[in-house]
Motif scaffolding. Structure first.
Motif, PDB file in Angstrom:
ATOM      1  N   SER A  39     -10.783  -8.543  39.641  1.00  0.00           N
ATOM      2  CA  SER A  39     -11.295  -7.649  40.690  1.00  0.00           C
ATOM      3  C   SER A  39     -10.134  -6.813  41.217  1.00  0.00           C
ATOM      4  N   VAL A  40     -10.475  -5.715  41.855  1.00  0.00           N
ATOM      5  CA  VAL A  40      -9.448  -4.871  42.474  1.00  0.00           C
ATOM      6  C   VAL A  40      -8.669  -5.701  43.497  1.00  0.00           C
ATOM      7  N   GLU A  41      -9.398  -6.528  44.224  1.00  0.00           N
ATOM      8  CA  GLU A  41      -8.742  -7.389  45.229  1.00  0.00           C
ATOM      9  C   GLU A  41      -7.666  -8.272  44.613  1.00  0.00           C
ATOM     10  N   SER A  78      -7.775   2.181  41.615  1.00  0.00           N
ATOM     11  CA  SER A  78      -8.351   1.756  42.901  1.00  0.00           C
ATOM     12  C   SER A  78      -7.358   0.888  43.660  1.00  0.00           C
ATOM     13  N   ARG A  86      -8.653   1.660  35.311  1.00  0.00           N
ATOM     14  CA  ARG A  86      -9.473   2.181  36.415  1.00  0.00           C
ATOM     15  C   ARG A  86      -9.372   1.285  37.643  1.00  0.00           C
ATOM     16  N   LEU A  87      -9.281  -0.012  37.384  1.00  0.00           N
ATOM     17  CA  LEU A  87      -9.107  -0.935  38.507  1.00  0.00           C
ATOM     18  C   LEU A  87      -7.743  -0.706  39.148  1.00  0.00           C
TER      19      LEU A  87
END
Lengths: 357, 479, 82
Positions: free
Chosen positions: A338-340, A264, A260-261
């Motif tokens: 994190s997505v970042e 994104s 899911r990450l």
């Protein structure tokens, strides 16, 4: 289904809902964080429907109770996490060799050793590669939402019966603990008693379930039969979800919460002009080799993101026979990237790609 | 002149042992003089005489009896070492109409499987355990067992078992008889004809108990292993009589079968309506609103405080509100020991799109209910983000974000229950959502409160009151 | 002279030689000392037991003492005795 059958459930609870919809008759479990809500929900729901819930004295006992219930021809399951799964491996090896259908849910936490209760994906090797002694495998399904915790648990029971094999529902603590909307599907009718079962009837009296073959040739025959079955499963049951992979130069690969990450992250990367796509294995065994191979074109690069020390990355490399670079980004110890972080790592990989070409 | 078979091969055995590999199909695999054979014969005879065979599963344990299924014309299953009672539990719980003999040796039952055995006994499972105690490991060729006698030499106690090193031999029957659940415990010996007849009777008693579904029976059989004891069958019987029986006395330790009612198990239901009702009613959703909410953009909310403040419920109420208005929601707790008295937080995402990451890192709305939580999560608040905090216990923060202070704890205390502070601060949250065009937010939140407290109905009105107090008390303060 | 026909129960024990493992349990168990170890070997190469004399009382002690399923059978013989 009417909207009244849409519930707000934890992933762990959704697995129990799926089991009940699948007609599972017996749940045997032992508490462990972050999988305990599975036992909680089962202890509430199974008795409501006259089905069996029993808290076993150990993981060993739980899996062996599943062994017994499966041998008697009933749909049965257990659930645990990392270290509990390690204990269950003895029974799983027997169930796999006796070719009994069973479902095991593993909500992965951080290890090794006692580790902590944060999410990880470090049971990959012990679940996907067999895990216990002997040359066996289990089908492994990897949900990434509460809805899939329900739906893939149902599928797990069907596949278990089709192939007479233990099936794992493997996910991380995040998916297990997370609450989301789940739409319930139509409940399945009771499974009819298979002819091989020890059903306590005159018809099944002469059935025997065993995994000991003293003659080496007999034991080898069993092994070869199992390997044939695994090859058939590998041909028929590869499942995956793809997101923008058709023109992707960078294919992000991950399962469970990571997938899911990645979606994104891929959306952000596309906005930055990087042609990123996501390939999410839904089956970890069989690994979606065919699609990965088809993606391993010139200019394509892969980035595997895992919450483990690079376990799934081996399967990606093997799938494409190392024909393209496969990069790895990992977090462990309970940390979810994190997505970042994923975007940054992807940009690094993508820049190297540009330099390369 | 006629002749009639008075004693002969019991029909509970297969006539020919086809499952046994190799040329020998009439004999068992046991060594000459082995007690297993004697017991097998008693079992083969009894399961037919008691008319239990069609429903019977005989468990083949790890140990010398691993191939028991070669012989019995009954259901057979070979199981992991020590796990027979757990497998047996699975069989009879899944199918209460079947009968199971958990056939186990002293290593299987008394060492590796002691817990599985004791727990099955203590649950009072409807099974009969045939415990073969020969004071030695047979199959692995003569190692020490939990029941090996003091001074007895084995492959792993070459100087004799000692109290100092291994402790006293395990008295299984005495131990099981001390438990409440088991109904019948007897120790017998497979030695003299008189003892064998007593064993035959005890076995039949155990099996009859199971047939009547009265619960857990244990019959312990002192049994000879002449080969590993390096004795003849006659010598090993003498040894049992002289050495074993004084330590492991024969006799009935417990027999309360008559006092126990037969065990009855419920019948499972697969009726579609009943199944769905059970699932839906436990989730407690009774009312669904129309999709009346328009979220302009995805909202990523972090709720944080300490464990007793109802932080996770706060997040759950917000998620339930979204769910009831057909918004995609995810709720993710910080789970585990932290929440038992430590700090607690949860992430809630509300979105009209498919939710990617349910982990809230870049926070749109932070709801902080104590100082450490605010300090920890305030840096994650994005540009344009909103902070809601409990001004009862948190000092006004220095931040350029939009800030709403609500004295949630004060409101709750005034309403008579500090525990509804979470609903009070949710009122403030709801007020903020006005900016997100939530049209019928009051109804939606009230429904969410009802759903969240569906198992504590007496708290519903209190929390609804707190919610509205919190909503009204919001004061905007751009610091 | 009026004769009464009296039925007398008679038993016989039979050893299936090739199923005997020669442990001698039956020999010890027999209350009448009928069974004896032979000096012959069976198909398996084992010295086996045989009934050495008549006088079986049909008690079954040998049968239950024997660890092999079919090595010992005890029959009841019906015969009219004058």
């Amino acid at each position: 289904m009417n909207s009244n059958h849409r519930l707000l459930l934890k992933g762990n609870e959704a697995a129990v809902h799926g089991a009940i919809l699948a007609g599972c008759e017996c749940f045997f479990g032992y508490p462990i964080t972050p999988a305990s809500e599975i036992a909680h929900a089962a202890s509430e729901l199974f008795p409501k429907l006259g089905r069996v819930f029993l808290q076993a004295e150990s993981e060993l006992a739980a899996i062996n109770m599943v062994f017994g219930a499966a041998a008697s021809g009933k749909r049965a399951m257990t659930a645990s996490s990392g270290l509990g799964i390690s204990l269950k491996q003895e029974g799983v090896s027997y169930i796999a060799t006796c070719e009994l259908p069973a479902v095991i849910v593993d909500i992965m936490r951080a290890g090794p050793g006692l580790g902590n209760i944060g999410p990880e994906q470090s049971d990959y090797n012990q679940v996907v590669k067999g895990g216990g002694h002997g040359s066996y495998k289990c089908i492994v399904l990897a949900p990434n939402s509460a809805q899939e915790m329900c739906d893939l648990t149902i599928l797990a029971f069907d596949l278990a019966d089709t192939y007479r094999i233990p099936v794992y529902v493997l996910t991380d603590g995040v998916i297990g603990q997370m609450m989301e909307s789940v739409t319930l599907s139509e409940p399945k009718p009771r499974k009819s008693i298979p002819e091989w079962a020890l059903a306590g009837t005159r018809e099944t009296r002469r059935n025997v379930i065993t995994s000991i073959y003293l003659a080496y040739d007999d034991q080898e025959k069993v092994n070869l039969r199992l390997q044939e079955k695994y090859a058939e499963i590998a041909r028929n049951e590869q499942r995956f979800e793809a997101h923008m992979i058709d023109d992707a130069d960078l294919v992000l690969v991950g399962y469970g919460i990571i997938s899911r990450l990645l979606i994104s992250a891929a959306d952000i990367l596309r906005r930055k002009g990087i042609k990123a796509g996501v390939l999410r294995p839904i089956t970890l065994f069989p690994f979606p080799k065919d699609v990965l191979r088809s993606l391993a074109k010139e200019n394509t690069s892969f980035l595997c993101v895992e919450m483990s020390n690079g376990q799934m990355v081996d399967d990606i490399r093997l799938s494409i026979e190392c024909s393209r670079p496969v990069h790895l980004y990992t977090r462990m110890g309970g940390n979810v990237p994190s997505v970042e972080e994923i975007v940054n790592e992807s940009v690094k990989v993508a820049c190297n790609l540009t330099i390369e070409s | 002149m006629g002749r009639k078979l008075k004693f002969g091969k019991p029909t509970g055995f297969f006539d020919v042992f086809d499952r046994r590999p190799g040329p020998i199909k009439k004999n068992m695999h046991y060594c000459p003089g082995c007690g297993h054979g004697i017991l097998h014969k008693l079992i083969a005879e009894a399961i037919v005489d008691l008319d239990m065979r069609d429903h019977m599963v005989v468990i083949s344990p790890v140990g010398c009896a691993v191939f028991a299924y070669y012989y019995f014309d009954a259901g057979g299953i070979s199981v992991p070492h020590g796990r027979a009672p757990a497998v047996a539990t699975g069989i009879i719980r899944a199918n209460p109409d079947s009968f199971v003999i958990s056939y186990q040796g002293d290593g299987d039952l008394g060492a590796i499987g002691l817990n599985n055995f004791l727990q099955a006994a203590n649950r009072g499972e409807n099974m009969t355990v045939c415990f073969v105690n020969n004071a030695i490991y047979g199959m692995t060729s003569g190692q020490m067992a939990p029941t090996t006698l003091i001074g007895q030499k084995t492959a792993t106690s070459p100087y004799g078992r000692s109290v100092e090193n291994e402790g006293y031999p395990l008295k299984v029957s005495e131990m099981v008889a001390a438990l409440e659940s088991p109904i019948y415990v007897e120790r017998v010996a497979l030695t003299t004809p008189a003892n064998i007849m007593a064993a035959r009777k005890a076995l039949r008693k155990g099996l009859t108990n199971m047939k009547e579904r009265r619960g857990f029976s244990l019959v312990e059989f002192l049994s000879g292993c002449p080969i590993n004891q390096k004795m003849t069958a006659q010598q090993v019987d003498e040894w049992i009589e002289k050495e074993m029986i004084p330590y492991f006395p024969l006799g009935c330790f417990k027999d309360i079968a008559a006092e126990r009612k037969p065990i009855s198990r419920p019948k499972p239901t697969f009726d579609k309506k009943k199944v769905l009702n059970a699932l839906v009613s436990s989730a407690g959703i009774t009312k669904w609103g129309a999709k009346s909410t328009v979220l302009r953009k995805e909202l990523r909310v972090k709720c944080a405080g300490y464990g007793g403040q109802g932080i996770l419920s706060l997040g759950m109420m917000i998620a339930a509100m979204g769910q009831s208005r057909d918004i995609n929601v995810s709720w993710l707790p910080s789970y585990g020991p932290e929440m038992r008295g430590g700090t607690a937080n949860c992430s809630v995402v509300l979105s009209n799109n498919v939710i990617g990451s349910p982990v809230v890192q870049n926070t749109n709305i932070l709801i902080a209910m104590n100082q450490p939580s605010m300090n920890k999560f305030l840096p994650d608040l994005v540009d344009g983000g909103i902070l809601l905090y409990d001004s009862t216990n948190i000092a006004p923060p220095k931040t350029d974000r939009r800030v709403y202070a609500v004295a949630a704890s004060d409101i709750a205390i005034k309403l008579g229950n500090i525990r509804c502070a979470n609903s009070a601060i949710m009122g403030a949250f709801a007020a903020c959502l006005k900016g997100f065009e939530l049209e019928d937010y009051e109804d939606a939140f009230e429904e969410a409160i009802r759903q969240t407290f569906r198992k504590k109905k007496e708290l519903v009105e209190l929390n609804i009151k707190a919610f509205h107090e919190g909503r009204k008390s919001v004061e905007t303060r751009n610091v | 002279m009026g004769q009464t026909i009296k039925k007398k129960k008679k038993f016989v024990v039979e050893i299936t030689v090739d199923e005997c493992k020669g442990c001698g349990r039956c020999v010890s168990a027999c209350p009448k000392g009928i069974l004896e170890m032979t000096t012959k070997v069976n198909m398996m190469g084992i010295v086996y037991v045989e009934p050495a004399k008549e006088g079986c009382v049909g008690c079954g002690a040998c049968f239950y003492a024997c660890p092999e399923p079919g090595a010992i059978s005890v029959y009841e013989i019906d015969e009219a005795d004058e």
